[in-house]
Structures are given as C-alpha cells and as structure tokens.
Design an enzyme around this catalytic site. Structure first.
Site, PDB file in Angstrom:
ATOM      1  N   THR A  23       1.049  75.287  22.429  1.00  0.00           N
ATOM      2  CA  THR A  23       1.949  75.184  21.269  1.00  0.00           C
ATOM      3  C   THR A  23       1.171  75.388  19.966  1.00  0.00           C
ATOM      4  OG1 THR A  23       3.348  73.645  22.483  1.00  0.00           O
ATOM      5  CG2 THR A  23       3.585  73.646  20.092  1.00  0.00           C
ATOM      6  N   ALA A  47      -9.422  80.203  24.659  1.00  0.00           N
ATOM      7  CA  ALA A  47      -9.567  79.701  26.038  1.00  0.00           C
ATOM      8  C   ALA A  47      -8.269  79.054  26.499  1.00  0.00           C
ATOM      9  CB  ALA A  47     -10.698  78.679  26.109  1.00  0.00           C
ATOM     10  N   GLY A  64       1.043  65.663  11.437  1.00  0.00           N
ATOM     11  CA  GLY A  64       1.377  67.095  11.482  1.00  0.00           C
ATOM     12  C   GLY A  64       1.009  67.840  10.216  1.00  0.00           C
ATOM     13  N   GLU A 105       3.540  65.146  23.506  1.00  0.00           N
ATOM     14  CA  GLU A 105       2.237  65.338  24.139  1.00  0.00           C
ATOM     15  C   GLU A 105       2.438  65.817  25.573  1.00  0.00           C
ATOM     16  OE1 GLU A 105      -0.792  64.816  22.406  1.00  0.00           O
ATOM     17  OE2 GLU A 105       0.735  64.804  20.871  1.00  0.00           O
ATOM     18  N   LYS A 151      -3.408  57.764  15.946  1.00  0.00           N
ATOM     19  CA  LYS A 151      -3.382  58.235  14.554  1.00  0.00           C
ATOM     20  C   LYS A 151      -3.688  57.090  13.597  1.00  0.00           C
ATOM     21  CE  LYS A 151      -0.077  61.877  15.694  1.00  0.00           C
ATOM     22  NZ  LYS A 151       1.339  62.139  15.978  1.00  0.00           N
ATOM     23  N   GLY A 187       5.085  69.784  16.044  1.00  0.00           N
ATOM     24  CA  GLY A 187       5.642  71.123  16.255  1.00  0.00           C
ATOM     25  C   GLY A 187       4.645  72.187  15.843  1.00  0.00           C
TER      26      GLY A 187
HETATM   27  P1  NAP Z   1      -0.350  72.445  24.939  1.00  0.00           P
HETATM   28  O1  NAP Z   1       0.818  73.221  24.500  1.00  0.00           O
HETATM   29  O2  NAP Z   1      -0.311  71.698  26.227  1.00  0.00           O
HETATM   30  O3  NAP Z   1      -1.606  73.436  24.932  1.00  0.00           O
HETATM   31  C1  NAP Z   1      -2.850  73.098  25.486  1.00  0.00           C
HETATM   32  C2  NAP Z   1      -3.674  74.378  25.615  1.00  0.00           C
HETATM   33  O4  NAP Z   1      -4.961  74.038  26.116  1.00  0.00           O
HETATM   34  C3  NAP Z   1      -3.070  75.380  26.614  1.00  0.00           C
HETATM   35  O5  NAP Z   1      -3.262  76.694  26.169  1.00  0.00           O
HETATM   36  C4  NAP Z   1      -3.859  75.133  27.884  1.00  0.00           C
HETATM   37  O6  NAP Z   1      -3.959  76.265  28.715  1.00  0.00           O
HETATM   38  C5  NAP Z   1      -5.219  74.814  27.293  1.00  0.00           C
HETATM   39  N1  NAP Z   1      -6.008  73.990  28.203  1.00  0.00           N
HETATM   40  C6  NAP Z   1      -5.727  72.744  28.638  1.00  0.00           C
HETATM   41  N2  NAP Z   1      -6.681  72.337  29.506  1.00  0.00           N
HETATM   42  C7  NAP Z   1      -7.555  73.356  29.624  1.00  0.00           C
HETATM   43  C8  NAP Z   1      -8.718  73.559  30.400  1.00  0.00           C
HETATM   44  N3  NAP Z   1      -9.177  72.620  31.238  1.00  0.00           N
HETATM   45  N4  NAP Z   1      -9.375  74.731  30.276  1.00  0.00           N
HETATM   46  C9  NAP Z   1      -8.899  75.700  29.447  1.00  0.00           C
HETATM   47  N5  NAP Z   1      -7.789  75.565  28.683  1.00  0.00           N
HETATM   48  C10 NAP Z   1      -7.131  74.405  28.791  1.00  0.00           C
HETATM   49  O7  NAP Z   1      -0.742  71.351  23.832  1.00  0.00           O
HETATM   50  P2  NAP Z   1      -0.452  71.401  22.256  1.00  0.00           P
HETATM   51  O8  NAP Z   1       0.881  70.788  21.992  1.00  0.00           O
HETATM   52  O9  NAP Z   1      -0.767  72.739  21.733  1.00  0.00           O
HETATM   53  O10 NAP Z   1      -1.518  70.320  21.755  1.00  0.00           O
HETATM   54  C11 NAP Z   1      -2.897  70.638  21.626  1.00  0.00           C
HETATM   55  C12 NAP Z   1      -3.603  69.516  20.865  1.00  0.00           C
HETATM   56  O11 NAP Z   1      -3.001  69.382  19.575  1.00  0.00           O
HETATM   57  C13 NAP Z   1      -3.495  68.134  21.493  1.00  0.00           C
HETATM   58  O12 NAP Z   1      -4.658  67.422  21.224  1.00  0.00           O
HETATM   59  C14 NAP Z   1      -2.309  67.506  20.765  1.00  0.00           C
HETATM   60  O13 NAP Z   1      -2.377  66.095  20.757  1.00  0.00           O
HETATM   61  C15 NAP Z   1      -2.542  68.061  19.376  1.00  0.00           C
HETATM   62  N6  NAP Z   1      -1.365  68.117  18.517  1.00  0.00           N
HETATM   63  C16 NAP Z   1      -0.209  68.658  18.964  1.00  0.00           C
HETATM   64  C17 NAP Z   1       0.874  68.729  18.110  1.00  0.00           C
HETATM   65  C18 NAP Z   1       2.185  69.302  18.549  1.00  0.00           C
HETATM   66  O14 NAP Z   1       3.152  69.173  17.789  1.00  0.00           O
HETATM   67  N7  NAP Z   1       2.290  69.922  19.714  1.00  0.00           N
HETATM   68  C19 NAP Z   1       0.775  68.246  16.798  1.00  0.00           C
HETATM   69  C20 NAP Z   1      -0.452  67.711  16.363  1.00  0.00           C
HETATM   70  C21 NAP Z   1      -1.504  67.654  17.230  1.00  0.00           C
HETATM   71  P3  NAP Z   1      -2.646  76.869  29.433  1.00  0.00           P
HETATM   72  O15 NAP Z   1      -1.800  77.403  28.315  1.00  0.00           O
HETATM   73  O16 NAP Z   1      -3.134  77.956  30.317  1.00  0.00           O
HETATM   74  O17 NAP Z   1      -1.998  75.731  30.166  1.00  0.00           O
HETATM   75  N1  HSE Z   2       3.272  64.293  20.011  1.00  0.00           N
HETATM   76  C1  HSE Z   2       2.956  64.186  18.634  1.00  0.00           C
HETATM   77  C2  HSE Z   2       4.167  63.711  17.875  1.00  0.00           C
HETATM   78  C3  HSE Z   2       2.498  65.510  18.108  1.00  0.00           C
HETATM   79  O1  HSE Z   2       5.275  63.789  18.423  1.00  0.00           O
HETATM   80  O2  HSE Z   2       4.028  63.232  16.751  1.00  0.00           O
HETATM   81  C4  HSE Z   2       2.007  65.456  16.678  1.00  0.00           C
HETATM   82  O3  HSE Z   2       0.806  64.767  16.608  1.00  0.00           O
END
Ligand code: NAP
Ligand code: HSE
Length: 443
Positions: A16, A46, A137, A193, A208, A307
């Site tokens: 994401t 990666a 965010g 998450e 956080k 998001g």
């Molecule tokens: P996500 O959609 O699950 O993406 C994770 C990415 O990491 C995917 O591309 C996955 O590969 C890759 N990955 C996971 N394990 C791996 C491994 N062992 N080797 C290589 N690649 C690996 O998660 P996300 O929502 O983007 O979140 C990423 C980080 O940002 C997290 O720490 C989350 O807490 C933080 N965050 C997220 C948001 C949000 O709104 N989503 C907001 C703030 C912070 P694949 O695609 O091949 O599965």
């Molecule tokens: N899962 C987290 C949330 C992503 O809903 O706030 C942003 O850090």
C-alpha cells in the site's frame, strides 16, 4: 566533499505505502528535482512475491525479493523501510544505518520496540533515521514536535492516532453496520495493518504514542508500561448511552506529564469525549492530535491518518529532508534534540502510579434483573471509594437481565481496577463489565 548530483533511493516494501510513494514520487519528480537541485532515482524495490499483480507498475528488473540486498547496496543512498514487522525490518534498518545510509521508515511497531537501538546505530555511523510517516499518517506531527515546537515542554498530548479504529467507530456511531463488515472495509481501503488486531486492540496507537512520548519527553515507554484497551468490546448501544450523557467515543492516546512531580502516563483507550469537543467530531480515517506546549499553549493537528496517499505524503517529505541532509554532508538542520540528549541522560520522569492516574469512568454491566442488585453494586463501589455520578438502566439482550451504565465522579485507575475485579466475582453480574474512561478535556 561535493554534493551528490544523483541520489538513488531503494524501497523495501512495495505494498500500500510503497506503491503510493512510487506513484506520487514519479508524478512530482520533476518539481522535486528542481526544488532540491539534484536528480532523483527510484532505483530498486523489494517485495515478498515478485509475481503479484500490483496497482502501480514497476519495471521487472527493479524488483527483488531480497530487501537486504537493497539495504547493503553501496549505490543506494536512501533506504525506505515500508515492509512492516519487527524482524526483517529491523535487520534491513540496522544494515542500512550501519553503512551510513539514511533510512526513511513508516514502521511505528519497529520504532516502539527497537527505537533505542536504531537511533544509537544511526548516531554511531553518522547515519539518519527519519520517521514522519510512522505517526498520524499525513499530519506532520513529528516535524511539529521536533522543530516547530522546539521551545516547549509538553504537559499533555492526546488524540486519535489510529485511522482504522476511527473509521470503524464512526461507522458504528453513524449507522448500525456490524463491526466485522466495517473492519473488512478498512482493510480493503488500505488503512489496516497486515495484522489488524494491532489496530483494533489499541496496539498500533500505543506504538505511535511511544514514538510521540520519545520525541516529547526523551524516554522510551514500552506498551506493557501503558494502559492499552482496544475497541473490540464496544457496541452501538455504548454510542447511544454516551450520546445521552453528552459524549462521543473515540480511541484516544493520552500522554500526560505532571512537571511538578515529574510523573508521566501513557495510555490508549476508548474514551468518552464531550460531543462539542473538536476531536469528538473528527471522523472516518482522520486523525487528530492536540499538543499542549508550556510556551505556545494548545495546538491542534487534523488530517488523514492512514491510507496510501496520506502516508506517501509523509514518506516523500522525509525523502526531501534526506536529500537535503545528503546535500549538506549529513548535517542535520536541527540536531535531533531528543535523540541524542535524553536517551543518554535517561530523562528524569518516572511512570505515574495507577492511583495517580485520575479521571471519571463509564461502566457498562449486564446484571440479573433482581431486587437489590443495584444496591449491591453501589455498596461494592463505595467500598473502593468510587462514587457513582449517574445510572442508566435498560433491558439487556438476554432474558431476565438488565444493562446498567454507571458513570463515576473522579476516581483513579487503582480503585477502578479493583472495582472491576470485585464486580466480576458478583453472582449477579452475568458478563464481563466494560470500563471506559471519560475525558473532560476543554481544548
Ligand atoms: P503492505 O501493503 O502489507 O505492504 C508490505 C510490503 O512489504 C509488500 O510489498 C510486501 O511484499 C513487502 N514485504 C513484506 N515482507 C517482506 C519480506 N519478507 N521480503 C520482502 N518484501 C516483503 O503494508 P503497508 O500498508 O504498505 O505498510 C507498510 C508499513 O507502513 C508498515 O510498517 C505499516 O505499519 C506502515 N504504515 C502503513 C500505513 C497505511 O495506511 N497502510 C500508514 C502508516 C504507516 P508483497 O507485496 O509481495 O506481499
Ligand atoms: N493501521 C494504521 C491506522 C495505519 O489505521 O492508523 C496508519 O499508521
């Protein structure tokens, strides 16, 4: 040393957030390059599964399944850790920092668990760790605390730090949509998450809160040193009761420090907040953070808390700072105030004892609908010096039972926890009581 003309960036994680960074970075690259005065290249990314279909396309030769190869690649200047988790993410982060690279991270769980080690590694190797996307965010709360509010001490910081929970609570309040359906929606929208229990259990907000506590007070507080309650046990009826009492319900993180006693408390729990309060009206995926500084007074920050787009905005802001650091031979603009000073000094504040964490409470009980039950409960609470302020009684969902909602006058965590233990043992109480906190914050 001459400033670099091309800066190469590696993304560990292309889910994401990673795809959002790529998409928005490519869209605004020409403007960023012109403003930063360097050429920027998103060199590699990666993933776990290189064959997965993705919403954002990336040349196949730039993909790898080995994030460590990006962290250790000498041609890469900035590594974004956007995978999540605390195992491989820690390895990648430390590997990059120990090679003097700049790491940009959105990973609050990692920072909460391994922050001390990460900042120390960065310090030792002249590297930098930037983490604007880890809290709230798209709201620039890290920069605000570290730079904009540098003149202040912070007696109170509180707010909504989890977009998924706020989205769920808003839907529960506004429609009677079942909890599981709303959660599925939050996952589809990319808010939750990978392990959604981190969101609904209050742990993500606690991670956080740990990051904000570190920035504001220079100490690492572990989640097992906080009060952490999630939203799983709330029902639409709680919103109706709260409304009747003049409140909304939000999952709040509250970081308070009494500078007279130097006691600090960090907690995350569903909280009744006066309906007229601005934060009680912050809905959906939006986050809100109220920061009280001893010089500035109260400042308030509102924006999308989760998001793809909001989070990439924060990551790209760190990338721009990282470029400035590289251009300026890695000299930080404001030296990371809390990062160097307080960690070594072990800041003076201590965690507040439960009896010193004071407030009013909301208690929901399902009890046998028999004479004398309310009197028994009132007497048990009086024994714990907890004074009842109001009572709402309704028919419960099960036969011969009543739902009781009590609010209390000011009490404290110790008295309320021992009240809960005793209530659970009463034969007339037929379900685990639900305890919510009431926060009568004025601003
Ligand atoms: P996500 O959609 O699950 O993406 C994770 C990415 O990491 C995917 O591309 C996955 O590969 C890759 N990955 C996971 N394990 C791996 C491994 N062992 N080797 C290589 N690649 C690996 O998660 P996300 O929502 O983007 O979140 C990423 C980080 O940002 C997290 O720490 C989350 O807490 C933080 N965050 C997220 C948001 C949000 O709104 N989503 C907001 C703030 C912070 P694949 O695609 O091949 O599965
Ligand atoms: N899962 C987290 C949330 C992503 O809903 O706030 C942003 O850090």
């Amino acid at each position: 040393m001459t400033a670099p003309t091309v800066i190469r960036i590696g993304l560990c994680g292309f889910g994401t957030v990673g795809q959002g960074v790529w998409k928005h970075f490519e869209r605004s690259r020409a403007e960023l390059e012109s403003r930063l005065g360097v050429r920027l290249e998103l060199a590699r990314a990666a993933v776990r599964d290189a064959k997965k279909k993705r919403g954002v396309s990336i040349p196949a030769h730039k993909l790898t399944s080995d994030p460590l190869s990006i962290a250790t690649d000498p041609s890469i200047d900035i590594v974004c850790e956007l995978m999540g988790g605390t195992g491989l993410a820690r390895q990648v982060t430390l590997a990059a920092l120990s090679r003097g690279k700049i790491v940009v991270s959105a990973n609050k769980a990692l920072i909460c668990e391994h922050g001390a080690e990460i900042f120390e590694t960065a310090r030792r190797h002249g590297a930098h760790f930037l983490f604007e996307a880890s809290v709230a965010g798209g709201i620039p709360i890290i920069k605000s605390l570290r730079e904009g509010l540098v003149a202040n001490r912070f007696p109170l910081i509180y707010g909504i730090l989890n977009g998924t929970c706020n989205y769920i609570l808003t839907q529960m309040e506004e429609s009677d949509t079942p909890y599981q359906a709303v959660l599925a929606d939050a996952k589809r929208l990319g808010y939750a998450e990978a392990d959604e229990s981190l969101d609904v259990g209050g742990w993500d907000a606690a991670h956080k809160a740990a990051v904000l506590t570190y920035l504001a007070h220079g100490v690492w507080v572990k989640t097992n040193q906080m009060i952490v309650d999630g939203i799983e046990r709330l029902t639409p009826a709680d919103f109706r009761h709260a409304e009747q009492l003049g409140y909304g319900i939000k999952l709040l993180a509250i970081i308070s420090r009494d500078f007279a006693t130097d006691e600090l408390s960090v907690r995350v729990h569903p909280t009744l907040l006066p309906s007229s309060h601005v934060i009680a009206n912050v809905n959906g995926v939006f986050n809100a953070v109220s920061v009280k500084g001893d010089v500035v007074g109260t400042t308030l920050y509102i924006g999308r808390g989760a998001g793809q787009d909001a989070t990439s905005s924060a990551v790209i802001s760190d990338l721009a700072d990282a470029v400035e650091l590289l251009k300026n031979d890695r000299r930080a603009f404001i030296t990371a105030r809390k990062e160097s000073r307080n960690v070594t000094k072990k800041a003076a504040c201590k965690l507040a004892a439960p009896q010193n964490i004071r407030g009013r409470y909301y208690l929901r009980l399902t009890v046998k609908d028999r004479p004398g039950v309310l009197a028994k409960i009132a007497s048990l609470m009086a024994d714990q010096h907890v004074s009842i302020a109001s009572v709402i009684q309704n028919r419960a969902d099960r036969p011969d039972a009543a739902s009781l909602v009590l609010t209390t006058h000011e009490s404290n965590e110790k008295a309320m926890q021992s009240t809960l233990v005793r209530l659970k043992k009463l034969p007339a109480v037929v379900d685990t009581p639900l305890l919510l906190r009431i926060a009568d914050f004025a601003d």
